[in-house]
Enzyme design. Structure first.
Site, PDB file in Angstrom:
ATOM      1  N   TYR A  26       0.819  -1.219   0.000  1.00 26.47           N
ATOM      2  CA  TYR A  26       0.000   0.000   0.000  1.00 26.47           C
ATOM      3  C   TYR A  26       0.850   1.265   0.000  1.00 26.47           C
ATOM      4  O   TYR A  26       1.926   1.315   0.589  1.00 26.47           O
ATOM      5  CB  TYR A  26      -0.868   0.045   1.264  1.00 26.47           C
ATOM      6  CG  TYR A  26      -2.182  -0.687   1.190  1.00 26.47           C
ATOM      7  CD1 TYR A  26      -2.857  -0.896  -0.010  1.00 26.47           C
ATOM      8  CD2 TYR A  26      -2.781  -1.158   2.346  1.00 26.47           C
ATOM      9  CE1 TYR A  26      -4.075  -1.548  -0.047  1.00 26.47           C
ATOM     10  CE2 TYR A  26      -4.006  -1.814   2.318  1.00 26.47           C
ATOM     11  CZ  TYR A  26      -4.646  -2.013   1.114  1.00 26.47           C
ATOM     12  OH  TYR A  26      -5.854  -2.653   1.096  1.00 26.47           O
ATOM     13  N   GLU A  27       0.301   2.311  -0.649  1.00 27.26           N
ATOM     14  CA  GLU A  27       0.869   3.668  -0.610  1.00 27.26           C
ATOM     15  C   GLU A  27       2.329   3.723  -1.039  1.00 27.26           C
ATOM     16  O   GLU A  27       3.122   4.487  -0.491  1.00 27.26           O
ATOM     17  CB  GLU A  27       0.715   4.267   0.801  1.00 27.26           C
ATOM     18  CG  GLU A  27      -0.703   4.284   1.312  1.00 27.26           C
ATOM     19  CD  GLU A  27      -1.668   5.017   0.399  1.00 27.26           C
ATOM     20  OE1 GLU A  27      -1.227   5.935  -0.328  1.00 27.26           O
ATOM     21  OE2 GLU A  27      -2.852   4.667   0.383  1.00 27.26           O
ATOM     22  N   GLY A  28       2.686   2.930  -2.029  1.00 31.31           N
ATOM     23  CA  GLY A  28       4.075   2.830  -2.455  1.00 31.31           C
ATOM     24  C   GLY A  28       4.736   1.692  -1.716  1.00 31.31           C
ATOM     25  O   GLY A  28       4.786   1.677  -0.482  1.00 31.31           O
TER      26      GLY A  28
END
Length: 571
Positions: free
Chosen positions: A428-430
């Site tokens: 997630y999120e990078g």
């Protein structure tokens, strides 16, 4: 087994390791005091214990489903979300101007951790809404704020983030979703987005999507992307959900875990949306949402780690198996290796929790004091907090399965669910690899000033701690000197690929030393050989030495990686 919110840990970290009082003493958060903070966390803890945790298993056994184009959430999720919304827990840091509590992130991060421990699949919904709220607060017009923010903050509506497309994952600039200008000032959005967490719900009145798309005159890459808010139902003249927009959930993904969280494929067919921020400036707006979401995901990892640890501890205290040469509980917790695993789980979780809260305090101080130093510190700590928190969540959940032995592999015990659910957080999120690349590249564009400031702080405390905890203090100081050498090496590499080749072990080495720093502070504050000191001794004696190999790996450069040809890697 029941989950117990780690309220004592939060209080100990706030008072003895990080000093929350500096946040409360600012004008921005002056209405808070220690008693109020304790009351807030206590209520959030009860929500996690009594409302969210009992629904966690439901999401795994009876996942969210798409039936005739309508989403059906897992049993108990709607009522649990209603409790979140009614308690004002959707976004505790949102501005009071539109109904939020205006709490510092250093409190909201603890709340989010406990909610994630209770039910990660459900907590993902308000976490995405929090990011949505923040993006609108910073970048949207007043008209959009007045319509959307009160509904999102109250939990009447929920929010999502739409970046990823089949051909554009981490390379967001490769997206193909189009936006066209309408005569009334709105925009028509067309395209498909994938991996949309909570792309629809059956327990909010509306779902609002923040969608990245490219206008006809938008340039190539990320610089030509704009951000739009695209609601499931278009608000009417009174700001209530009106006619259905021309968007739909095409399908839900079949995933390794978090089955209660619907991950949607979204289709937009000239769906009506409104610009957030300026045209072609969408990535700037989206990063406002993503940066705090990275801290939020790190806290999710810590939350699942805590829940998995408690689950394993309960089993170890009850399970009788084999004999040990020591007299103790008469259960498997008497075995040295089980004791090692449990101590690792608890000490890693403490370190990751302290790191997430330190990052949150830096973000709060950067906002409240408008300080460049605090903002730089927060920026540097964010990728470490996200990566370390989620790695710890995965590691602790895996150890939880191992503590259960063969029963850990049996779904009925519930141990495997924690391992499956938390696995997504490092993506997630990078991904955590991207976090590490960001750390050694963008976050070191100051020639390492933010990193060196942290190293000075760690060494300074270690020097003062020699009078109280001499052995532990010396080990932390010495490890920090090794980290300083690795940092100097990183800053000296002008070819960023040399940095990238060792960025993950560098980040992990930095996190390992930060964890030792927090444990040392906890031990010094205790003042006697109590549980905090014994846990710190375990961490510093047994886990801190890992930094040597990690930082040696970090400084190897890229040559040996590229000396391995594609043929060498072939089957």
């Amino acid at each position: 087994m029941p989950y117990q919110a780690p309220l004592a840990d939060f209080q100990y970290i706030y008072e003895n390791v990080l000093d929350l009082s500096q946040v409360i003493d600012t004008e921005t958060f002056s209405e808070l005091d220690a008693e109020t903070v304790s009351a807030i966390l206590g209520e959030a803890g009860r929500l996690a214990e009594d409302v969210l945790h009992p629904t966690n298993r439901n999401g795994d056994l009876d996942p969210a489903k798409l039936e005739n184009g309508k989403l059906r959430s897992s049993p108990g999720f709607a009522a649990a979300f209603q409790a979140i919304a009614e308690g004002g827990w959707v976004s505790t840091s949102a501005s009071p101007e539109h109904g939020g509590m205006g709490l510092p992130l250093s409190i909201s991060t603890a709340v989010n951790e406990m909610m994630a421990a209770g039910n990660l699949a459900l907590q993902l919904n308000p976490l995405l809404t929090q990011g949505h709220i923040e993006a609108l607060e910073v970048h949207a017009t007043d008209d959009i704020k007045d319509i959307y923010l009160p509904k999102l903050i109250s939990g009447a509506w929920s929010g999502t983030m739409n970046l990823t497309e089949p051909q554009a994952g981490s390379d967001v600039g490769a997206l193909s979703t189009k936006a066209e200008r309408n005569e009334d000032g709105s925009y028509a959005i067309t395209g498909q987005k994938i991996f949309i967490t909570w792309g629809d719900t059956d327990f909010t009145e509306n779902v609002c999507h923040l969608v990245l798309a490219r206008l006809p005159d938008g340039g190539k890459g990320t610089k030509g992307i704009s951000l739009f808010v695209v609601p499931r139902n278009i608000p009417d003249a009174n700001g209530e959900p009106g006619v259905a927009n021309t968007l739909k959930v095409v399908s839900l993904e079949h995933k390794l875990g978090i089955h209660g969280s619907p991950t949607a494929v979204m289709q937009y067919d000239k769906a009506t949306g409104w610009l957030v921020g300026q045209e072609h400036d969408g990535m700037k707006c989206m990063f406002t949402m993503m940066n705090n979401a990275r801290l939020g995901v790190g806290a999710q990892g810590v939350g699942v780690a805590e829940a998995a640890y408690q689950h394993a501890l309960f089993y170890a205290l009850e399970r009788k198996q084999g004999r040990t040469p020591v007299k103790g509980q008469g259960t498997i917790i008497d075995h040295a290796d089980v004791r090692r695993m449990l101590a690792t789980m608890k000490s890693e979780t403490f370190a990751a929790r302290a790191l997430a809260l330190e990052c949150a305090i830096a973000l709060d101080m950067g906002k409240a004091a408008d300080s460049a130093d605090w903002k730089s510190r927060a920026a540097f700590l964010t990728p470490i907090a996200k990566s370390f928190g989620t790695d710890v969540g995965i590691k602790v959940a895996e150890l939880g399965v191992q503590v259960h032995g063969g029963m850990g592999f049996i779904e009925e015990t519930g141990a495997a669910q924690y391992s499956r659910d938390v696995r997504i957080t490092s993506i997630y999120e990078g991904t955590n690899g991207i976090q590490a690349m960001d750390l050694v590249a963008r976050k070191m564009m100051d020639d390492g000033d933010a990193a060196y400031a942290l190293l000075e702080e760690i060494e300074s405390f270690a020097e003062s701690a020699r009078a109280v905890r001499p052995r532990m203090a010396e080990d932390v100081w010495s490890a920090t000197e090794t980290l300083r050498e690795a940092t100097e090496w990183m800053v000296g590499q002008k070819d960023f690929n040399q940095r990238f080749a060792g960025c993950v072990p560098y980040l992990n080495g930095f996190a390992r030393i930060l964890g030792a720093h927090y444990h040392l502070k906890a031990a010094c504050a205790e003042g006697h050989d109590g549980p905090r000191t014994r846990l710190a001794r375990f961490y510093i004696n047994r886990l801190l030495p890992e930094h040597t190999g990690l930082l040696a790996h970090a400084m190897q450069g890229a040559a040996d990686l590229y000396a391995i040809s594609v043929d060498d890697l072939s089957i």
